[in-house]
Design a protein around this motif. Structure first.
Motif, PDB file in Angstrom:
ATOM      1  N   GLY A  92    -105.216   8.531 -32.697  1.00  0.00           N
ATOM      2  CA  GLY A  92    -106.121   7.813 -31.791  1.00  0.00           C
ATOM      3  C   GLY A  92    -105.359   7.050 -30.722  1.00  0.00           C
ATOM      4  N   MET A  93    -104.288   6.368 -31.114  1.00  0.00           N
ATOM      5  CA  MET A  93    -103.491   5.616 -30.136  1.00  0.00           C
ATOM      6  C   MET A  93    -102.805   6.563 -29.144  1.00  0.00           C
ATOM      7  N   LEU A  94    -102.304   7.686 -29.644  1.00  0.00           N
ATOM      8  CA  LEU A  94    -101.714   8.692 -28.756  1.00  0.00           C
ATOM      9  C   LEU A  94    -102.749   9.178 -27.754  1.00  0.00           C
ATOM     10  N   THR A  95    -103.970   9.346 -28.224  1.00  0.00           N
ATOM     11  CA  THR A  95    -105.056   9.812 -27.359  1.00  0.00           C
ATOM     12  C   THR A  95    -105.422   8.756 -26.318  1.00  0.00           C
ATOM     13  N   VAL A  96    -105.391   7.486 -26.703  1.00  0.00           N
ATOM     14  CA  VAL A  96    -105.638   6.414 -25.729  1.00  0.00           C
ATOM     15  C   VAL A  96    -104.595   6.459 -24.617  1.00  0.00           C
ATOM     16  N   VAL A  97    -103.329   6.611 -24.989  1.00  0.00           N
ATOM     17  CA  VAL A  97    -102.265   6.699 -23.975  1.00  0.00           C
ATOM     18  C   VAL A  97    -102.519   7.891 -23.065  1.00  0.00           C
ATOM     19  N   ALA A  98    -102.853   9.047 -23.663  1.00  0.00           N
ATOM     20  CA  ALA A  98    -103.129  10.246 -22.860  1.00  0.00           C
ATOM     21  C   ALA A  98    -104.303  10.027 -21.917  1.00  0.00           C
ATOM     22  N   MET A  99    -105.336   9.362 -22.417  1.00  0.00           N
ATOM     23  CA  MET A  99    -106.507   9.092 -21.573  1.00  0.00           C
ATOM     24  C   MET A  99    -106.127   8.252 -20.361  1.00  0.00           C
ATOM     25  N   LEU A 100    -105.357   7.215 -20.592  1.00  0.00           N
ATOM     26  CA  LEU A 100    -105.012   6.291 -19.519  1.00  0.00           C
ATOM     27  C   LEU A 100    -104.002   6.870 -18.540  1.00  0.00           C
ATOM     28  N   VAL A 101    -103.114   7.727 -19.043  1.00  0.00           N
ATOM     29  CA  VAL A 101    -102.048   8.281 -18.196  1.00  0.00           C
ATOM     30  C   VAL A 101    -102.467   9.584 -17.520  1.00  0.00           C
ATOM     31  N   ALA A 102    -103.070  10.483 -18.289  1.00  0.00           N
ATOM     32  CA  ALA A 102    -103.360  11.819 -17.757  1.00  0.00           C
ATOM     33  C   ALA A 102    -104.777  11.973 -17.224  1.00  0.00           C
ATOM     34  N   ASN A 103    -105.678  11.104 -17.648  1.00  0.00           N
ATOM     35  CA  ASN A 103    -107.075  11.233 -17.228  1.00  0.00           C
ATOM     36  C   ASN A 103    -107.540  10.006 -16.461  1.00  0.00           C
ATOM     37  N   LEU A 126    -113.183  12.278 -29.257  1.00  0.00           N
ATOM     38  CA  LEU A 126    -112.217  12.675 -30.273  1.00  0.00           C
ATOM     39  C   LEU A 126    -111.720  11.451 -31.045  1.00  0.00           C
ATOM     40  N   ILE A 127    -111.494  10.357 -30.358  1.00  0.00           N
ATOM     41  CA  ILE A 127    -111.095   9.119 -31.032  1.00  0.00           C
ATOM     42  C   ILE A 127    -112.194   8.686 -31.999  1.00  0.00           C
ATOM     43  N   ALA A 128    -113.443   8.774 -31.563  1.00  0.00           N
ATOM     44  CA  ALA A 128    -114.563   8.415 -32.436  1.00  0.00           C
ATOM     45  C   ALA A 128    -114.590   9.311 -33.677  1.00  0.00           C
ATOM     46  N   ALA A 129    -114.315  10.597 -33.513  1.00  0.00           N
ATOM     47  CA  ALA A 129    -114.290  11.516 -34.655  1.00  0.00           C
ATOM     48  C   ALA A 129    -113.167  11.153 -35.626  1.00  0.00           C
ATOM     49  N   LEU A 130    -112.025  10.723 -35.111  1.00  0.00           N
ATOM     50  CA  LEU A 130    -110.926  10.291 -35.975  1.00  0.00           C
ATOM     51  C   LEU A 130    -111.312   9.034 -36.753  1.00  0.00           C
ATOM     52  N   VAL A 131    -112.012   8.122 -36.106  1.00  0.00           N
ATOM     53  CA  VAL A 131    -112.497   6.913 -36.794  1.00  0.00           C
ATOM     54  C   VAL A 131    -113.483   7.318 -37.895  1.00  0.00           C
ATOM     55  N   LEU A 132    -114.394   8.219 -37.581  1.00  0.00           N
ATOM     56  CA  LEU A 132    -115.361   8.675 -38.583  1.00  0.00           C
ATOM     57  C   LEU A 132    -114.672   9.371 -39.757  1.00  0.00           C
ATOM     58  N   ALA A 133    -113.644  10.153 -39.491  1.00  0.00           N
ATOM     59  CA  ALA A 133    -112.896  10.814 -40.570  1.00  0.00           C
ATOM     60  C   ALA A 133    -112.274   9.774 -41.488  1.00  0.00           C
ATOM     61  N   THR A 134    -111.773   8.699 -40.925  1.00  0.00           N
ATOM     62  CA  THR A 134    -111.195   7.625 -41.732  1.00  0.00           C
ATOM     63  C   THR A 134    -112.290   6.930 -42.544  1.00  0.00           C
TER      64      THR A 134
END
Length: 148
Positions: A92-103, A126-134
């Protein structure tokens, strides 16, 4: 959280979702982009470094290495249901970085803005899905085989 009357899934949906293979398959599907991306970066490390440099992340070799560890390690945590919270959290944190940098749609215009805007919110989902999986991992019953 208790389901309210009338909010349960139909019997056929519950029957499908209770099949032994559904949960493991969905965990693999959830992290498939990360797992494939991590392996691809590891096999083509020079390209992974160039990707990080392209997005302005310095030192790019460090960021590429971190991405590989998080993508592969986090994916395995989710798939194997071991330390799911840390694996999904890292992804999720990797995805946040990608969102802010690449999108960064707020810095773009025209078609590029449209594409980045859509991708930004797809990543948020996708981050929400990772939270739900947890959360679902915590909700497994203590008795029986809870590794499904």
């Amino acid at each position: 959280m208790m389901a309210r009357s009338g909010t349960r899934n139909p019997a056929w949906v519950r029957a499908l979702l209770s099949q032994w293979w559904v949960a493991p398959l969905m965990r693999v599907a959830l992290v498939s982009a990360y797992l494939i991306g991590g392996v691809n970066k590891a096999l083509h490390f020079d390209s992974a470094i160039a990707e990080q440099a392209h997005f302005g992340l310095h030192p790019p070799a460090l960021w590429a290495g971190l991405a590989i560890v998080v993508e592969i390690g986090g994916s395995l945590c989710v798939v194997l249901r071991r330390f799911t919270w840390i694996g999904a959290g890292g992804l999720g944190m990797l995805t946040v970085v990608a969102m802010l940098v690449a999108n960064d749609f707020w810095n773009q215009s025209g078609t590029a803005r449209f594409i980045a805007f859509n991708s930004f919110f797809e990543h948020l989902g996708l981050i929400a899905a990772l939270v739900l999986a947890t959360m679902l991992g915590d909700a497994q019953p203590a008795s029986g085989d809870s590794r499904a």
